[in-house]
Each structure stands twice: as C-alpha cells, then as structure tokens.
Scaffold this motif. Structure first.
Motif, PDB file in Angstrom:
ATOM      1  N   VAL A  57       0.824  -1.211   0.000  1.00  0.00           N
ATOM      2  CA  VAL A  57       0.000   0.000   0.000  1.00  0.00           C
ATOM      3  C   VAL A  57       0.872   1.281   0.000  1.00  0.00           C
ATOM      4  N   PHE A  79       0.966  -7.213  -2.220  1.00  0.00           N
ATOM      5  CA  PHE A  79       0.949  -7.716  -0.842  1.00  0.00           C
ATOM      6  C   PHE A  79      -0.068  -6.855  -0.111  1.00  0.00           C
ATOM      7  N   ASN A  81      -4.757  -6.339   0.252  1.00  0.00           N
ATOM      8  CA  ASN A  81      -6.070  -6.548  -0.338  1.00  0.00           C
ATOM      9  C   ASN A  81      -6.437  -5.386  -1.263  1.00  0.00           C
ATOM     10  N   GLY A  82      -6.372  -4.168  -0.716  1.00  0.00           N
ATOM     11  CA  GLY A  82      -6.764  -2.979  -1.484  1.00  0.00           C
ATOM     12  C   GLY A  82      -5.783  -2.711  -2.611  1.00  0.00           C
ATOM     13  N   LEU A 105      -6.940 -11.269   5.612  1.00  0.00           N
ATOM     14  CA  LEU A 105      -6.878 -10.180   6.591  1.00  0.00           C
ATOM     15  C   LEU A 105      -8.262  -9.723   7.063  1.00  0.00           C
ATOM     16  N   ARG A 245     -10.183   2.913   3.878  1.00  0.00           N
ATOM     17  CA  ARG A 245      -9.228   3.848   3.284  1.00  0.00           C
ATOM     18  C   ARG A 245      -9.667   5.266   3.628  1.00  0.00           C
ATOM     19  N   HIS A 295      -2.648   2.812  10.643  1.00  0.00           N
ATOM     20  CA  HIS A 295      -2.939   1.786   9.612  1.00  0.00           C
ATOM     21  C   HIS A 295      -2.424   0.404  10.042  1.00  0.00           C
ATOM     22  N   SER A 298      -4.742  -4.798   9.820  1.00  0.00           N
ATOM     23  CA  SER A 298      -4.444  -6.206   9.504  1.00  0.00           C
ATOM     24  C   SER A 298      -3.089  -6.635  10.053  1.00  0.00           C
ATOM     25  N   ARG A 304       0.126 -11.409   8.259  1.00  0.00           N
ATOM     26  CA  ARG A 304       1.178 -11.034   7.305  1.00  0.00           C
ATOM     27  C   ARG A 304       1.794 -12.274   6.645  1.00  0.00           C
TER      28      ARG A 304
HETATM   29  C1  8YV Z   1      -2.352  -3.877   4.492  1.00  0.00           C
HETATM   30  C2  8YV Z   1      -4.637  -3.019   3.796  1.00  0.00           C
HETATM   31  O1  8YV Z   1      -1.564  -3.749   5.610  1.00  0.00           O
HETATM   32  O2  8YV Z   1      -4.555  -5.003   2.541  1.00  0.00           O
HETATM   33  C3  8YV Z   1      -4.972  -3.874   2.633  1.00  0.00           C
HETATM   34  O3  8YV Z   1      -5.721  -3.383   1.777  1.00  0.00           O
HETATM   35  O4  8YV Z   1      -5.157  -1.996   3.939  1.00  0.00           O
HETATM   36  C4  8YV Z   1      -3.672  -3.335   4.860  1.00  0.00           C
HETATM   37  O5  8YV Z   1      -4.341  -4.019   5.843  1.00  0.00           O
HETATM   38  C5  8YV Z   1      -1.677  -3.171   3.363  1.00  0.00           C
HETATM   39  O6  8YV Z   1      -2.508  -2.905   2.319  1.00  0.00           O
HETATM   40  C6  8YV Z   1      -0.522  -3.961   2.824  1.00  0.00           C
HETATM   41  O7  8YV Z   1      -0.147  -3.529   1.538  1.00  0.00           O
END
Ligand code: 8YV
Length: 333
Positions: A57, A79, A81-82, A105, A245, A295, A298, A304
């Motif tokens: 992110v 690595f 979700n978003g 997550l 977000r 942030h 997760s 992780r």
């Molecule tokens: C992650 C998150 O830590 O996965 C996602 O979208 O917002 C977070 O929980 C982060 O994106 C890792 O790249």
C-alpha cells in the motif's frame, strides 16, 4: 520468463522472515531487508527489470510508472487486499496481470474495527493514559470516566463485503443492531443470520445510526462517499469508524463536524493523505474526541504470513501458466 530460469521478483518492502525465506527458495527474489520505502525512481528501475513486482500500500503503481515497465514485467502481485494504489486498467492494457491477497486479513481487520468502535465511546485510550500519566490516580468514583453504552445501539456498515460482514458478526454479539448500505443487497440467508437491515439510501441510513463503520474499498466511486453533505446528516451522538481507506471520508469535513460538536467522535486507522496526518485530527486526539491508529488493521504476524503465502501462490500459479487465484480485474466504468 522463458525456460527454467527463476523469475526475478522485486519485493518493495520487508516481509516476515518465513515469507522471505520461501521466496528466496522459489524465485530470484530481490528483497528490501532495510525496509526503506522505495522512491519513485527506484520503483521505475524495478519495473524495468523485474518479471514480477510485489508492492504494498506504500507504493504508487500509477499509469506513469506502468508505462515505463520493461517487457518482462507480466505480474504485479500486491501484498495487500486494497489495490487503490495500483492502476489496474493501465496494467491490463499493457498485458500485466494484477493479484491481491483477499480473505486472510478479514478477521484481523474486523477485530480492529471493533476495537475502534469501543475505543472512543468507552474512553479506552483516555482511561489507559490516566494510569501512566503524570497525575496520581485518585481512585474510583461513580461519576467519573463515564462513556457511552454500545449494547442496543445501531451500527451502520458502509460496504457489506468480506470485512463488513465479519464486522457485522462481531457487532451482533456486542448487542448492536446491524444496518448496512452496499451496492448490492447481500444474500437473504446472510441478512437473516445477522438480522441485518438493508438501506438502499446511504443518506437515510446515516441519519439514523449511532455508529458508522466504513468497510468498502477505495475506488473512484467511493472517493468522499462520506462527503461533507452526507456527514452532516449524522446525529450529534454518532461515532464514525474507518478501517478501510482514508479518502472514502472527506477528512476535513469530519474534523470540522467533530470540532463543532456535531458528531461525537471517530476511531480511525486510515487517513486521506497517509502517512501525513491532519494536525487538526491530532488536536482532537489530545482532547479524546478521536482515537487514531497508524494503519494497523491487519497487522498480525499470522495475517502477514498468510498474505505472503497468498502472494507466493499467485506468483507460482502465474509462472506455471495458470490463472492466479486472486486475479484483480479492472473496474467496469
Ligand atoms: C495492508 C490493507 O496492511 O490489505 C490492505 O488493503 O489496507 C492493509 O491491511 C496493506 O494494504 C498492505 O499492503
């Protein structure tokens, strides 16, 4: 990626040791052991050379960067979700596949959402600071540190996907009644199990809730979904929680409404311009009107490692000529 040569996989941030070890076994893995965020020129150099890029992110994978990718780059295995920091459409145009790490997550993020949901009304951070602060604790009193009850209140979930549903399950056990707004109504059996009420109109839901939890992805359609106009519909006793977000909420408007006492408070894990933080939010935190986390929704070791495992599976499937399980398609416009 021809022949038996291991693919060059550039990973932009430090990942948990077991994930990095496995990546080194399987790939020609270029790690970032110092975990210093890569600059844009460093990212350009990476996409020119890599077969696979593993960003997080904290990396801006926009159209300008993708335009500079070398012919080898065929996969961006996020690595996380978003994928709001990745221009998935620009990648698709260049024949680059994008994957993410859904599911693993969900539960951790839902847990942290509950923590934030409790934190402001029950004055959690404020109470913890009493014992470690300069003044000695004078002892218990019947009228001291009174917060607001969670049980029996109405929770409005904005975005009833995986995380929203996991939040709803937890919140129901906390005695909250579940309300939600989503692009599509969820399956009747899910709704029945949660005793959830669907609101087609976000405006109408906002006006009637005690707590709002933001759990939708950040897309062009959800940018400032909680706009100044919509936030103004909230009751003065309402709390806002965001573990999705920052840009889904008009942060300036939220700050103003809390400052003016038109909303009771907020629990935030994400920010519109993170890692930069709005100074006014910090002032509100000092007054215990908001609880701010960096942030970490997760951020569990298990989560992780699971995310890393998903990244590896996506890369392996792709390199072996299969469709990776967590492929992300461009949004339909
Ligand atoms: C992650 C998150 O830590 O996965 C996602 O979208 O917002 C977070 O929980 C982060 O994106 C890792 O790249």
């Amino acid at each position: 990626m021809a022949g038996k040569k291991k693919p060059l996989v550039v990973i932009t941030r430090k990942l948990p040791d077991p994930v990095e070890t496995r990546m080194r076994e399987l790939f020609d893995a270029r790690l970032n052991v110092e975990d210093r965020p890569m600059t844009q020129p460093e990212l350009v150099a990476a996409v020119k050379e890599a077969d696979v890029l593993v960003p997080t992110v904290t990396d801006q994978i926009d159209a300008a960067l993708i335009a500079q990718a070398g012919d080898n780059l065929k996969l961006i295995a996020n690595f996380g979700n978003g994928v709001d920091k990745i221009d998935v459409a620009a990648a698709a145009k260049r024949g680059i596949t994008v994957t993410n790490t859904p599911n693993v997550l969900t539960e951790d993020t839902a847990d942290m959402t509950m923590a934030l949901m409790l934190a402001v009304p029950r004055r959690l951070a404020e109470g913890a600071n009493v014992l470690t602060g300069d003044k000695k604790w004078a002892g218990w009193s019947p009228t001291w540190m009174l917060g607001r009850r969670i049980w029996g209140k109405r929770l409005g979930i904005v975005g009833m996907g995986r995380i929203g549903t996991a939040v709803a399950r937890r919140a129901k056990a906390f005695g909250l009644s579940i309300h939600y707004h989503n692009r599509h109504r969820v399956l009747p059996e899910v709704e029945d199990g949660l005793e959830a009420t669907y609101w087609e109109s976000l405006d109408q839901m906002l006006a009637r809730m005690d707590i709002i939890s933001v759990n939708c992805p950040s897309t062009p359609a959800t940018f400032h979904l909680l706009s100044a106009r919509r936030l103004a519909l909230l009751q003065p006793t309402a709390y806002v929680v965001n573990t999705a977000r920052g840009d889904i909420i008009d942060e300036e408007a939220l700050v103003k409404l809390i400052q003016d006492g038109k909303i009771a408070g907020a629990g935030l894990d994400v920010y519109e311009h993170e890692p930069a933080l709005n100074g006014k939010l910090l002032k509100l935190a000092a007054k215990n009107k908001v609880v701010l986390l960096p942030h970490m929704g997760s951020a569990t070791l298990e989560g992780r490692i699971d995310m890393g495992e998903k990244v590896i599976i996506n890369i392996r499937a792709f390199v072996d000529g299969h469709r990776p399980p967590d492929r992300v398609l461009p949004l339909r416009t």
